[in-house]
Design a protein around this motif. Structure first.
Motif, PDB file in Angstrom:
ATOM      1  N   PRO A   1       0.807  -1.231   0.000  1.00  0.00           N
ATOM      2  CA  PRO A   1       0.000   0.000   0.000  1.00  0.00           C
ATOM      3  C   PRO A   1       0.838   1.277   0.000  1.00  0.00           C
ATOM      4  N   GLY A   2       2.126   1.206   0.373  1.00  0.00           N
ATOM      5  CA  GLY A   2       2.940   2.412   0.491  1.00  0.00           C
ATOM      6  C   GLY A   2       3.420   2.971  -0.839  1.00  0.00           C
ATOM      7  N   LEU A   3       3.363   2.173  -1.905  1.00  0.00           N
ATOM      8  CA  LEU A   3       3.851   2.627  -3.201  1.00  0.00           C
ATOM      9  C   LEU A   3       2.878   3.611  -3.832  1.00  0.00           C
ATOM     10  N   ASP A   4       3.405   4.538  -4.637  1.00  0.00           N
ATOM     11  CA  ASP A   4       2.503   5.420  -5.364  1.00  0.00           C
ATOM     12  C   ASP A   4       1.882   4.645  -6.531  1.00  0.00           C
ATOM     13  N   MET A   5       0.928   5.282  -7.198  1.00  0.00           N
ATOM     14  CA  MET A   5       0.125   4.611  -8.218  1.00  0.00           C
ATOM     15  C   MET A   5       0.988   4.030  -9.337  1.00  0.00           C
ATOM     16  N   GLU A   6       1.886   4.827  -9.876  1.00  0.00           N
ATOM     17  CA  GLU A   6       2.695   4.355 -11.001  1.00  0.00           C
ATOM     18  C   GLU A   6       3.602   3.206 -10.596  1.00  0.00           C
ATOM     19  N   ASN A   7       4.219   3.296  -9.417  1.00  0.00           N
ATOM     20  CA  ASN A   7       5.118   2.232  -8.984  1.00  0.00           C
ATOM     21  C   ASN A   7       4.368   0.929  -8.710  1.00  0.00           C
ATOM     22  N   LYS A   8       3.112   1.038  -8.225  1.00  0.00           N
ATOM     23  CA  LYS A   8       2.303  -0.177  -8.088  1.00  0.00           C
ATOM     24  C   LYS A   8       2.102  -0.840  -9.450  1.00  0.00           C
ATOM     25  N   CYS A   9       1.847  -0.025 -10.452  1.00  0.00           N
ATOM     26  CA  CYS A   9       1.627  -0.569 -11.792  1.00  0.00           C
ATOM     27  C   CYS A   9       2.884  -1.227 -12.337  1.00  0.00           C
ATOM     28  N   TRP A  10       4.027  -0.560 -12.187  1.00  0.00           N
ATOM     29  CA  TRP A  10       5.280  -1.157 -12.647  1.00  0.00           C
ATOM     30  C   TRP A  10       5.561  -2.464 -11.917  1.00  0.00           C
ATOM     31  N   LEU A  11       5.268  -2.498 -10.606  1.00  0.00           N
ATOM     32  CA  LEU A  11       5.511  -3.702  -9.825  1.00  0.00           C
ATOM     33  C   LEU A  11       4.657  -4.863 -10.316  1.00  0.00           C
ATOM     34  N   ILE A  12       3.355  -4.605 -10.527  1.00  0.00           N
ATOM     35  CA  ILE A  12       2.449  -5.660 -10.993  1.00  0.00           C
ATOM     36  C   ILE A  12       2.857  -6.128 -12.390  1.00  0.00           C
ATOM     37  N   LEU A  13       3.195  -5.177 -13.256  1.00  0.00           N
ATOM     38  CA  LEU A  13       3.607  -5.512 -14.623  1.00  0.00           C
ATOM     39  C   LEU A  13       4.772  -6.488 -14.611  1.00  0.00           C
ATOM     40  N   GLY A  14       5.785  -6.194 -13.780  1.00  0.00           N
ATOM     41  CA  GLY A  14       6.963  -7.049 -13.722  1.00  0.00           C
ATOM     42  C   GLY A  14       6.731  -8.350 -12.987  1.00  0.00           C
ATOM     43  N   LYS A  15       6.016  -8.287 -11.870  1.00  0.00           N
ATOM     44  CA  LYS A  15       5.800  -9.472 -11.039  1.00  0.00           C
ATOM     45  C   LYS A  15       5.067 -10.570 -11.794  1.00  0.00           C
ATOM     46  N   TYR A  16       4.107 -10.179 -12.622  1.00  0.00           N
ATOM     47  CA  TYR A  16       3.308 -11.167 -13.351  1.00  0.00           C
ATOM     48  C   TYR A  16       3.687 -11.253 -14.822  1.00  0.00           C
ATOM     49  N   ASN A  17       4.800 -10.634 -15.194  1.00  0.00           N
ATOM     50  CA  ASN A  17       5.343 -10.738 -16.548  1.00  0.00           C
ATOM     51  C   ASN A  17       4.295 -10.373 -17.593  1.00  0.00           C
ATOM     52  N   LEU A  18       3.602  -9.242 -17.373  1.00  0.00           N
ATOM     53  CA  LEU A  18       2.537  -8.809 -18.270  1.00  0.00           C
ATOM     54  C   LEU A  18       3.104  -8.082 -19.472  1.00  0.00           C
ATOM     55  N   ASP A  19       2.382  -8.171 -20.590  1.00  0.00           N
ATOM     56  CA  ASP A  19       2.738  -7.382 -21.770  1.00  0.00           C
ATOM     57  C   ASP A  19       2.277  -5.936 -21.624  1.00  0.00           C
ATOM     58  N   MET A  20       1.129  -5.741 -20.971  1.00  0.00           N
ATOM     59  CA  MET A  20       0.571  -4.393 -20.787  1.00  0.00           C
ATOM     60  C   MET A  20      -0.245  -4.344 -19.508  1.00  0.00           C
ATOM     61  N   LEU A  21      -0.274  -3.155 -18.909  1.00  0.00           N
ATOM     62  CA  LEU A  21      -1.174  -2.867 -17.795  1.00  0.00           C
ATOM     63  C   LEU A  21      -1.884  -1.562 -18.125  1.00  0.00           C
ATOM     64  N   VAL A  22      -3.213  -1.597 -18.188  1.00  0.00           N
ATOM     65  CA  VAL A  22      -4.024  -0.427 -18.505  1.00  0.00           C
ATOM     66  C   VAL A  22      -4.653   0.076 -17.216  1.00  0.00           C
ATOM     67  N   LEU A  23      -4.390   1.326 -16.866  1.00  0.00           N
ATOM     68  CA  LEU A  23      -4.934   1.944 -15.657  1.00  0.00           C
ATOM     69  C   LEU A  23      -5.816   3.113 -16.045  1.00  0.00           C
ATOM     70  N   THR A  24      -7.096   3.056 -15.650  1.00  0.00           N
ATOM     71  CA  THR A  24      -8.003   4.169 -15.908  1.00  0.00           C
ATOM     72  C   THR A  24      -8.291   4.888 -14.602  1.00  0.00           C
ATOM     73  N   CYS A  25      -8.338   6.210 -14.686  1.00  0.00           N
ATOM     74  CA  CYS A  25      -8.495   7.044 -13.482  1.00  0.00           C
ATOM     75  C   CYS A  25      -9.660   8.024 -13.622  1.00  0.00           C
ATOM     76  N   GLY A  26     -10.712   7.620 -14.298  1.00  0.00           N
ATOM     77  CA  GLY A  26     -11.879   8.471 -14.452  1.00  0.00           C
ATOM     78  C   GLY A  26     -11.537   9.777 -15.149  1.00  0.00           C
ATOM     79  N   THR A  27     -11.935  10.893 -14.532  1.00  0.00           N
ATOM     80  CA  THR A  27     -11.673  12.203 -15.123  1.00  0.00           C
ATOM     81  C   THR A  27     -10.211  12.600 -15.068  1.00  0.00           C
ATOM     82  N   ASN A  28      -9.399  11.828 -14.330  1.00  0.00           N
ATOM     83  CA  ASN A  28      -7.975  12.152 -14.182  1.00  0.00           C
ATOM     84  C   ASN A  28      -7.092  11.458 -15.219  1.00  0.00           C
ATOM     85  N   GLY A  29      -7.679  10.935 -16.272  1.00  0.00           N
ATOM     86  CA  GLY A  29      -6.892  10.368 -17.356  1.00  0.00           C
ATOM     87  C   GLY A  29      -6.693   8.874 -17.237  1.00  0.00           C
ATOM     88  N   SER A  30      -5.862   8.334 -18.105  1.00  0.00           N
ATOM     89  CA  SER A  30      -5.592   6.896 -18.125  1.00  0.00           C
ATOM     90  C   SER A  30      -4.160   6.662 -18.579  1.00  0.00           C
TER      91      SER A  30
END
Length: 312
Positions: free
Chosen positions: A211-240
């Motif tokens: 929980p201590g990681l910021d949003m982008e670092n959480k995404c990078w961590l998940i991307l690498g941990k599960y060997n994903l090709d892509m991670l798509v993050l949507t943030c409503g009115t705050n972009g994607s």
């Protein structure tokens, strides 16, 4: 194929005679009715995904896989899918066809009351579904349809039967209490693309202990941990954002007059997937997905027809 026995809409039935080269884009999971204040509309994330992908790729090889009951609402579902030119593989099971009571707040944001122990909780893994899996080019699945062990095992068997080059999109879609850490982990291990929103990212961060990681670092961590090709993050009115190994794409969310947001996320996923399959770059696919989802927000319901300017 006996069309009535297999519960397949006629367009798919006709195309099965066209040879073995056809590969499918599949929405796998819940097909249901969103009961909105102005009346009921066909919905369910997998059907929405297949519908929107089909607007770009053509309806010939896009298909929704779920299950229906042996009731009048099931017959209405088949007719509604035909009206949307959406192919389906929908075995009949002895459970009611799924419904969701949808309430919209003043901003058009929905809340859901999802009925339990319904047909899409009990999707059987039959020979027809297995054949689709073996010829699958892309599949989108979520966590909701895995709340029951029957459909969860069918989804796992389907994913395990897909070709090595299949685009397997886990659109996490957390709803109410219908998810567990085990379901999320097993889905992440089976997918190569994750679609998640900012609120879900916070929940997953707490669930998996970062929980201590910021949003982008959480995404990078998940991307690498599960060997994903892509991670798509949507943030409503705050972009994607779209994260790929070493590269990130960001797009602002357009300001539009919102009718409701039902199905907007699914239209994003469907159009993004279609653009990638059509050979577009990640930024190009990302931009198209943002434009499509913004348009869907201006329409009532999850399956509006896209204007030709978006499809070009």
């Amino acid at each position: 194929m006996n069309m009535e026995k297999q519960n397949v809409t006629s367009p798919l039935h006709h195309r099965e005679g066209q040879g073995e080269g056809l590969r499918y884009i599949v929405g796998l999971g819940e097909v249901l009715w969103d009961v909105l204040p102005e009346g009921k509309k066909l919905g369910g994330a997998p059907a929405n995904f297949a519908y929107h992908a089909g607007q770009f790729l053509g309806s010939d090889n896009t298909i929704a896989i779920s299950a229906l009951g042996e009731d009048k609402l099931a017959d209405e579902t088949i007719e509604a899918l035909k009206e949307h030119d959406l192919n389906c593989l929908l075995p009949r099971v002895p459970y009611p066809t799924g419904t969701v009571q949808v309430q919209l707040d003043e901003q058009g944001i929905p809340t859901y009351d999802i009925k339990e122990n319904v047909a899409w909780d009990n999707i059987p893994f039959n020979e027809d579904i297995q054949n689709i899996a073996r010829n699958c080019r892309a599949v989108c699945f979520g966590s909701l349809a895995q709340r029951n062990v029957v459909s969860r095992e069918t989804i796992h068997q389907f994913l395990d039967a897909t070709p090595a080059d299949c685009m397997k999109i886990f659109d996490i879609n957390l709803r109410q209490q219908f998810y567990t850490k085990e379901v999320i982990r097993e889905s992440l291990q089976r997918c190569n693309v994750l679609k998640i929103n900012d609120e879900e990212l916070v929940i997953i961060g707490r669930m998996f202990g970062y929980p201590g990681l910021d949003m982008e670092n959480k995404c990078w961590l998940i991307l690498g941990k599960y060997n994903l090709d892509m991670l798509v993050l949507t943030c409503g009115t705050n972009g994607s954002y779209v994260f790929t190994p070493g590269v990130m794409s960001f797009q602002q969310t357009p300001k539009v007059q919102v009718a409701d947001t039902v199905g907007a996320g699914d239209s994003f996923t469907g159009s993004f997937c279609a653009s990638i399959l059509n050979g577009k770059s990640v930024p190009e696919a990302h931009m198209k997905a943002v434009e499509v989802s913004a348009f869907v927000c201006t329409q009532n319901g999850a399956m509006p027809t896209l204007p030709s300017s978006l499809l070009e």
